[in-house]
Structure formats: C-alpha cells, structure tokens
Scaffold this motif. Structure first.
Motif, PDB file in Angstrom:
ATOM      1  N   TYR A  14       0.614  -1.025   0.176  1.00  0.00           N
ATOM      2  CA  TYR A  14      -0.028  -0.206   0.062  1.00  0.00           C
ATOM      3  C   TYR A  14       0.616   0.993   0.128  1.00  0.00           C
ATOM      4  O   TYR A  14       1.550   1.264   0.482  1.00  0.00           O
ATOM      5  N   GLU A 358     -12.991  -2.814 -11.225  1.00  0.00           N
ATOM      6  CA  GLU A 358     -12.432  -4.515 -10.562  1.00  0.00           C
ATOM      7  C   GLU A 358     -12.097  -4.704 -11.168  1.00  0.00           C
ATOM      8  O   GLU A 358     -11.110  -5.910 -10.886  1.00  0.00           O
ATOM      9  N   ASN A 361      -8.094  -4.159 -11.252  1.00  0.00           N
ATOM     10  CA  ASN A 361      -7.672  -4.461  -9.771  1.00  0.00           C
ATOM     11  C   ASN A 361      -7.631  -6.492  -9.704  1.00  0.00           C
ATOM     12  O   ASN A 361      -6.951  -6.380  -9.501  1.00  0.00           O
ATOM     13  N   VAL A 373      -1.497  -0.606  -4.644  1.00  0.00           N
ATOM     14  CA  VAL A 373      -2.718  -0.216  -4.169  1.00  0.00           C
ATOM     15  C   VAL A 373      -1.922   1.104  -3.748  1.00  0.00           C
ATOM     16  O   VAL A 373      -1.403   1.851  -2.350  1.00  0.00           O
ATOM     17  N   GLU A 378      -8.435   1.925  -3.638  1.00  0.00           N
ATOM     18  CA  GLU A 378      -9.299   1.026  -2.591  1.00  0.00           C
ATOM     19  C   GLU A 378     -10.732   1.987  -2.071  1.00  0.00           C
ATOM     20  O   GLU A 378     -12.152   0.453  -1.707  1.00  0.00           O
ATOM     21  N   TRP A 445     -14.710  -4.864  -1.424  1.00  0.00           N
ATOM     22  CA  TRP A 445     -14.085  -5.604  -2.452  1.00  0.00           C
ATOM     23  C   TRP A 445     -12.566  -5.550  -2.428  1.00  0.00           C
ATOM     24  O   TRP A 445     -12.441  -6.512  -2.384  1.00  0.00           O
ATOM     25  N   THR A 446     -12.630  -4.249  -2.287  1.00  0.00           N
ATOM     26  CA  THR A 446     -10.594  -4.654  -2.073  1.00  0.00           C
ATOM     27  C   THR A 446     -10.183  -5.643  -1.003  1.00  0.00           C
ATOM     28  O   THR A 446      -9.353  -6.032  -1.239  1.00  0.00           O
ATOM     29  N   ARG A 447     -11.193  -5.143  -0.061  1.00  0.00           N
ATOM     30  CA  ARG A 447     -10.918  -6.576   1.355  1.00  0.00           C
ATOM     31  C   ARG A 447     -11.200  -7.029   0.739  1.00  0.00           C
ATOM     32  O   ARG A 447      -9.853  -8.108   0.941  1.00  0.00           O
ATOM     33  N   LEU A 449     -10.653  -8.489  -2.425  1.00  0.00           N
ATOM     34  CA  LEU A 449      -9.050  -9.050  -3.066  1.00  0.00           C
ATOM     35  C   LEU A 449      -8.282  -9.742  -2.558  1.00  0.00           C
ATOM     36  O   LEU A 449      -7.627 -10.302  -2.338  1.00  0.00           O
TER      37      LEU A 449
END
Ligand code: NOJ
Length: 536
Positions: A14, A358, A361, A373, A378, A445-447, A449
């Motif tokens: 990150y 999405e 990513n 990221v 995010e 959603w990012t979590r 992923l």
C-alpha cells in the motif's frame, strides 16, 4: 509476519503519502502519529507492506524527493521516535515498511551541495555533484520533466559552473564517480535498515552515472553500484528488500535484477499502460505481447506492479501511436496531460465505472508480480486537476463526510493540499466511513480481493500460461505453482462474451465461492471477470 527471506513475493503493498493520510496535530499536514492511528484500518484492509513516500527533511520542491538530510524526519511529519513507533506498531501487525532511498540526487539545499558549490573546482567536495563548464556536455539526453525544465544543466552563480540535474533544477544529481558519495549512501542504507525498515525503493535508479556519447541511462557503472549495494544489504541485513525504480522496456528492466545480485524487486512500468490499452480497445493483445517479451526474473526477483501511483500515469514505455490512443481515451480533459503522461487517479481514469475498477484490479492482482495499491484507490477517490504538477493525485485521504474529511481538525483552507471538490468524488460521496458501512462498497470489494490474493501464493510465485480464447476481448490465463492452479478469465469489452476454455474440470469460482462440477466455458457480463481454482 511472513518470515520468508523473499516475503515481498507474497506481499500486497500500500503506497501512502504520509502528508495526505491523517493529521494528528491539527496543522493541516498529515504526519507519522496520524499514520500510526490508522494502522488498524490498513490491517483490516489486509495489506502486508506500506511504502511511505519520502519522509526526510526537505524544502519540498518535489514533495520530498529533494532530500536535505538523509538521516532525519521532516518536521511536518514528526520525529525519529514517531517513525520508530510506526515501524514497531506496523511490525506488531505483521505489516512491513518500505521507505524511499533517493540515490540519484539531493536537494540544492542539502549541505553537501552548499559545500560543493563553494569548494574549489578540483576538490573532492565539489566532486560530490556533476559539474561542467558548458551545457553542451551529454547532449541529447532526454529531459524527464519537459513541462518544467528545458535543460538538464543549470548555471550556478556561486560555483561559476553548470550542474547536472535529471529532474527539477532544485535536485542536483550526485556524482557516483565520487567514492565518497558511493560510501555515504551505504551509510544511509545502514542507518534505516538498522532502525528496522524492511525495504527501500531506489528512486530514479537508472540515472546514477553519466557518460559522454550515451543516453546516460542504465550504464554498466550503475549496475556495478547496484551489485555493491545488494551485496552490502544481503550480507548485513538478510531479508531486506531493494525495489528499483527504472522506467524502461522489459529487456532493460530485467537487467535491474542483475544476475540475482542487484534489485530484489523492479517495477514493471511497461505492463501498466497496457492494461489500460487493452481495456480501451477491448483487445487482450497489448497485455499478452508485453508479457511475452518480458524475461523471467531470477530466483529471488519479483516484479512490482501497479495501476496508479503518486506520479502521472507515465507513457514513456509505449509507441507514439499507443501514446496517442492513451491520451485520446484517458486524457480528454487537456489539464490531465503532464510531461509524458496523464495526471489522474484510477477512478476518474475509468469513468468511475465500478465494473472497470474491479476488472483492472482483478487483473493486477492475478498477473505476475506483487501488486501495489495507491492510497485512496481502494475507495475510488478522485483527483483535483487544477492543482499544480502531480498534486492533484495527492490530495488528503477521505475518512468521512465531515468538512475536513476526517483528515485533519484544521480549517480545510489550511490543508497542505485541498480536498477533492468534484461532487462525484468529494468526501460526502467517497469516504472510508460510508464504505465501511456498505457491504457492497469498493472498499469491501478491495478487502475481499486482498484476502483472496493472500490465500493464493500461486499468484505471487506461480508460472503464467496464457490461453487463447477465440474472442480477442477475452484475456484468460492460468497461474500454476505451490500446489495451486488458478484460472483467470476477463472480458475487456462492453459486450457479454461466452468464452470457451478448452477444459473440462471441476473448479470453484473464488469471488462468488461457487462450485462448478465441470468448467468448460464461462459467460462473462460486460467487463466481467472470474478467478477459478482448478480442482481437477
Ligand atoms: C520518481 C518519483 O516517483 C517522482 O515523484 C520524483 O519526482 C522523481 N523520481 C525524482 O525524484
């Protein structure tokens, strides 16, 4: 904490601009205690490493990439104790910390430069930087910030000579022919690794040496210094990581891994714009081609991959034609163009289309390499095109819907950079707090992923095998290794696609957690994607 020496192969990184993340003392500038207070958020997000943008004392003519003291912390950000506290708390959560090592240049305010310009012309002190009596030397070497600088040389009244700078004129290049410089930078590395930093990003590493008659990039001398640096680090600090920033074509890039004796990680710059190109043209070819011409890194090497970062989306590693296409599709607003690139964040680049966010990513996280990221992406944060240079993609993190976005208690007029103002992206619309409460948010959603990626070491370490579905809009590949096989299928187009996979085996779709007794084909909605664990 992942204790493998090559932990970076399994990492999710990150990238954080501390100044813009969270302000703890109400002065309008984010700081290290602010970052510390948000480590829970980062732990929940699931990232395993933080890359901090420059934290050093600096006059900030290039947001800290103009270092005035390699051994300190910028007073806006806090103290060395604050830095240690972040390190300790991050480590306690299993999160590693990567910092910047700007080797190529310092600030013109650095005492070394101030001493050099006053020192006699043939002295060792003067020799710490690159000087010339004429600006004709190294003619034809490209300028990296053509919108701001029309020469790589700047006249210095005090020294009565020109000094060399690949970036802003406030960033004189260090002279790596000086043994003192080479030694001193090893001391810098020792200082931060001794404190416990886990990795260092080698900024602008391509440009360390200059030689007449060359383009002054990726010279053999530069690689030789990288070998010295790597040997030094591996011997004293096994398990620490060096990440090379070299904006080059794949064949040259791979040279930055050396013979497994230079950088541990190298950014894959050419792959990045090709993900956007594939999407713009509904054609997998740009991605397939660039990966086909990418040599394998050596055993300890790993690509670092990204969709966006704190700079403009660079278009240096594309053809003229491809650049024109990228600008036409992604920089319709002329303010978005900067140098050789596009200064926009991910969500505005993709028309804030959740399906495309999405999709790109999901590809970033499943193609070879370790994904990075960029903070705020995010959430789908926006940008501020009227700000100067690259500031528009560095605005304060949007924690909540309040006037200060939860970034700072200061009057927003005093923030070091303003909040995003476009109502479609401003804090009332895009913020952490609202997305935490919405199970369908991009943040959730990012979590997911990130969590999936961490269950699939094959994505960081496995082989890649491209499939060739009949539709060019379908990008499909298998990652194999570590006892896992994952099939990724993506639809780059706005039309539904039924993709024949040429297999017949049991599989489980991982985002939907759906078992398929016999996977032969998949129907993908516009911009749809699937990750299948193959179980046959
Ligand atoms: C690359 C960094 O990413 C960029 O932000 C900086 O301006 C240059 N190197 C010069 O240090």
């Amino acid at each position: 904490m992942n204790t493998a020496l090559d932990w970076y192969k399994d990492a999710v990184i990150y990238e954080v601009q501390v100044r813009s993340f969270r302000d703890s003392n109400g002065d309008g500038v984010g700081d290290l205690p602010g970052l510390l207070s948000k480590l829970d958020y980062l732990e929940d997000l699931g990232v395993t490493a933080l890359w901090l943008l420059p934290h050093y004392p600096s006059p900030l003519t290039d947001d800290g990439y103009d270092i005035a003291d390699y051994f300190g912390i910028h007073e806006d950000l806090g103290t060395l104790d604050d830095f240690k506290a972040v390190l300790e708390a991050a480590h306690a959560r299993g999160i590693r910390v990567i910092t910047e090592l700007v080797l190529n240049h310092t600030s013109d305010q650095h005492p070394w430069f101030q001493r050099a310009r006053r020192a006699p012309a043939d002295s060792a002190e003067r020799d710490v930087y690159v000087w010339s009596e004429t600006p004709e030397k190294y003619a034809g070497v490209r300028r990296i910030f053509p919108d701001y600088e029309d020469s790589n040389w700047e006249w210095d009244e005090v020294a009565q000579a020109y000094y060399w700078h690949r970036f802003f004129r406030t960033q004189p290049d260090l002279n790596f022919d000086s043994p003192w410089v080479r030694e001193k930078l090893l001391e810098v590395v020792d200082f931060w690794f001794e404190l416990g930093v886990d990795g260092m990003r080698l900024d602008a590493v391509t440009y360390l040496y200059e030689r007449e008659g060359t383009n002054c990039e990726s010279l053999p001398e530069t690689h030789a210094y990288l070998r010295t640096l790597r040997a030094h680090v591996d011997e004293r600090f096994p398990g620490r990581m060096l990440l090379g920033e070299a904006n080059q074509w794949p064949e040259e890039l791979v040279g930055y891994f050396g013979d497994d004796d230079e950088c541990h990680m190298v950014y894959h710059f050419p792959a990045m714009p090709r993900l956007y190109m594939a999407l713009a043209q509904a054609d997998r070819d740009p991605v397939v081609q660039i990966l086909a011409r990418t040599p394998e890194p050596p055993p300890s090497g790993q690509w670092a991959t990204f969709l966006r970062n704190h700079d403009e989306l660079t278009l240096e590693m594309v053809s003229e034609e491809e650049r024109a296409l990228m600008l036409e599709v992604y920089a319709q607003d002329p303010r978005a163009k900067l140098n050789v690139g596009i200064r926009r964040r991910l969500a505005p680049l993709l028309q804030n289309d959740r399906r495309k966010l999405e999709l790109l990513n999901a590809l970033l996280f499943s193609l070879p390499g370790t994904p990075i990221v960029y903070y705020g992406d995010e959430l789908g944060m926006g940008d501020e095109l009227d700000l100067d240079d690259r500031d528009g993609v560095r605005t304060p993190m949007q924690w909540d819907a309040s006037a200060g976005a939860g970034f700072s208690a200061a009057d927003p007029a005093r923030f070091h950079l303003p909040l995003v103002s476009d109502p479609a992206f401003a804090p009332p619309r895009v913020n952490v707090s609202a997305q935490e409460h919405d199970p369908d948010s991009l943040l959730h959603w990012t979590r997911k992923l990130i969590a999936l990626r961490k269950r699939l070491p094959v994505l960081g370490r496995g082989e890649l095998r491209m499939l060739e579905p009949t539709q060019r809009a379908a990008l499909a590949f298998v990652r194999e290794g570590r006892g896992q096989r994952v099939l990724v299928v993506a639809n780059l187009s706005a039309e539904e696609q039924r993709v024949e996979l040429g297999l017949a085996e049991p599989a489980r779709e991982l985002f939907r957690d759906e078992a398929l007794p016999e996977l032969q084909a998949v129907t993908l909605e516009p911009f749809g994607y699937r990750w299948f664990a193959l179980e046959g």
